[in-house]
Write an enzyme that holds these catalytic residues in place. Structure first.
Site, PDB file in Angstrom:
ATOM      1  N   GLU A 217      -4.165   2.830 -11.123  1.00  0.00           N
ATOM      2  CA  GLU A 217      -2.850   3.372 -10.774  1.00  0.00           C
ATOM      3  C   GLU A 217      -2.536   4.683 -11.491  1.00  0.00           C
ATOM      4  O   GLU A 217      -1.755   5.493 -10.986  1.00  0.00           O
ATOM      5  CB  GLU A 217      -1.759   2.343 -11.108  1.00  0.00           C
ATOM      6  CG  GLU A 217      -1.810   1.067 -10.290  1.00  0.00           C
ATOM      7  CD  GLU A 217      -1.461   1.293  -8.835  1.00  0.00           C
ATOM      8  OE1 GLU A 217      -0.537   2.076  -8.553  1.00  0.00           O
ATOM      9  OE2 GLU A 217      -2.124   0.693  -7.965  1.00  0.00           O
ATOM     10  N   GLU A 226       4.499   9.742 -11.176  1.00  0.00           N
ATOM     11  CA  GLU A 226       3.880  10.005  -9.880  1.00  0.00           C
ATOM     12  C   GLU A 226       3.686  11.501  -9.683  1.00  0.00           C
ATOM     13  O   GLU A 226       4.576  12.307  -9.963  1.00  0.00           O
ATOM     14  CB  GLU A 226       4.780   9.428  -8.783  1.00  0.00           C
ATOM     15  CG  GLU A 226       4.226   9.550  -7.386  1.00  0.00           C
ATOM     16  CD  GLU A 226       5.099   8.866  -6.354  1.00  0.00           C
ATOM     17  OE1 GLU A 226       4.833   9.036  -5.152  1.00  0.00           O
ATOM     18  OE2 GLU A 226       6.041   8.152  -6.759  1.00  0.00           O
ATOM     19  N   ASN A 264      13.609  -1.985  -7.757  1.00  0.00           N
ATOM     20  CA  ASN A 264      12.645  -2.448  -8.752  1.00  0.00           C
ATOM     21  C   ASN A 264      13.077  -2.067 -10.164  1.00  0.00           C
ATOM     22  O   ASN A 264      12.886  -2.851 -11.109  1.00  0.00           O
ATOM     23  CB  ASN A 264      11.259  -1.891  -8.456  1.00  0.00           C
ATOM     24  CG  ASN A 264      10.546  -2.670  -7.361  1.00  0.00           C
ATOM     25  OD1 ASN A 264      10.724  -3.876  -7.231  1.00  0.00           O
ATOM     26  ND2 ASN A 264       9.747  -1.988  -6.563  1.00  0.00           N
TER      27      ASN A 264
END
Length: 364
Positions: A217, A226, A264
């Site tokens: 990831e 990200e 989340n």
């Protein structure tokens, strides 16, 4: 013989037969004898029995620390007579440690003491609606009971993380300095079942599986956030009643599992006792918080899969099921075999460093 006499004789016969069958039926109506009480620290394999809450239970497969009736690993075998086996620890031990078992969804106030399914005790540090003591560390703190033992249970294995700092550095030779080993080990207290459940091999396999997915990831623990900034505004779900108080583009992927979306951040923050909805940047500025969000997903979320990654590893489902729980809707079932293989390669490399076999069911 008259009809009336025949009827009378038949009635008498039924009465006699009825008496004959009623006696043994009454003796079989009693409950089965309870098996040995369920113990949260014991390992059970398929077919093994334990009693809990006045019922006998049979393990369907390998399990440890999963409460009968609350986890589908247990099959209910019906009520049992507690004269031999008891109820398997429905209260927290004996003597001065006779605290109630924690129950999800039950309201607690600061000062309440409970016994969790791992056999340990916790005291509520803030009022809460039944948050998990091993997850919501702001709402609960460990409690040492000195009034009469801990009900015969044994705490999880101690002695530190199964991955040493030297091994961690070997696994991530080019990691970003943000991802510290101390940050990871500080986060472990939020999830005491992680990499402490089962045999030494299972514990190391779970740690390897987590780190392998983390490696994939984050590009080897290189990326904290990200990289595709164009995606940033897309992670706000305005249908949530709380909206996106930190801003439209504030809930992009961060941390070892790249936590994203406002819901989340809200869920992870509530579980950890940290306001991540209003302060999402904590996931990219505080190493321990960042690692905790990764462990939150690993231990509590099924994602597109059918089980948490933690359960996949400790219950023998294999590394492939952890991929399914993290990104299975995109990568598994032929969706992106190259990405799946990269995760598998990482996992095999890390298990080799830790000196354990990779096990089966590696792919999804």
């Amino acid at each position: 013989m008259s009809r009336q006499r025949i009827v009378a004789l038949l009635a008498a016969l039924v009465a006699v037969v009825g008496l004959a069958v009623l006696v043994p039926m009454a003796s079989t109506a009693s409950a089965a004898t309870c098996a040995a009480p369920w113990n949260s620290s014991s390992v059970y394999t398929g077919g093994m029995a334990a009693s809990y809450n006045g019922h006998n239970w049979s393990a369907k497969w390998w399990t440890q620390g999963e409460t009968p009736g609350a986890a589908d690993v247990w099959a209910d075998q019906g009520g049992c007579d507690g004269s031999s086996g008891g109820t398997g620890g429905t209260t927290g031990g004996s003597g001065g440690c006779n605290y109630p078992a924690w129950a999800a969804g039950r309201s607690y106030v600061a000062g309440d003491i409970v016994q969790y399914t791992n056999g340990l005790f916790y005291v509520a540090t803030h009022d809460n609606p039944g948050y998990d003591p091993t997850i919501s560390t702001w709402y609960w703190s460990p409690y040492t009971c000195t009034g009469g033992g801990t009900g015969g249970t044994t705490p999880p294995p101690s002695g530190g993380f199964v991955v040493t700092e030297a091994q961690f550095d070997q696994i991530f030779p080019n990691r970003n300095s943000f991802y510290t080993y101390s940050g990871l080990t500080a986060a472990l207290s939020a999830y005491p079942g992680f990499a402490t459940t089962g045999s030494d091999t299972v514990r190391k396999q779970e740690a390897a599986a987590f780190l392998a997915n983390v490696d994939h990831e984050t590009g080897g623990l290189v990326y904290v956030v990200e990289q595709n900034t164009a995606n940033y505004p897309t992670y706000c779900d305005w249908s949530q009643s709380y909206g996106c108080p930190a801003g439209q583009a504030a809930y992009y992927g961060r941390g070892p599992i790249q936590l994203s979306w406002n819901f989340n951040y809200k869920a992870a923050g509530d579980a950890l006792g940290i306001d991540l909805l209003d302060n999402p940047n904590l996931v990219q500025t505080d190493a321990a918080v960042s690692w905790k969000t990764g462990l939150w997903y690993w231990n509590t979320q099924t994602g597109p899969g059918t089980m948490t990654p933690h359960n996949a590893m400790v219950n023998g489902a294999g590394f492939g099921e952890t991929i399914r729980s993290i990104n299975g809707s995109i990568e598994c079932n032929g969706g992106n075999p190259a990405e799946v293989q990269d995760r598998v390669n990482d996992y095999q490399s890390i298990t080799s460093i830790l000196g354990v076999p990779a096990g089966g069911n590696l792919s999804c």
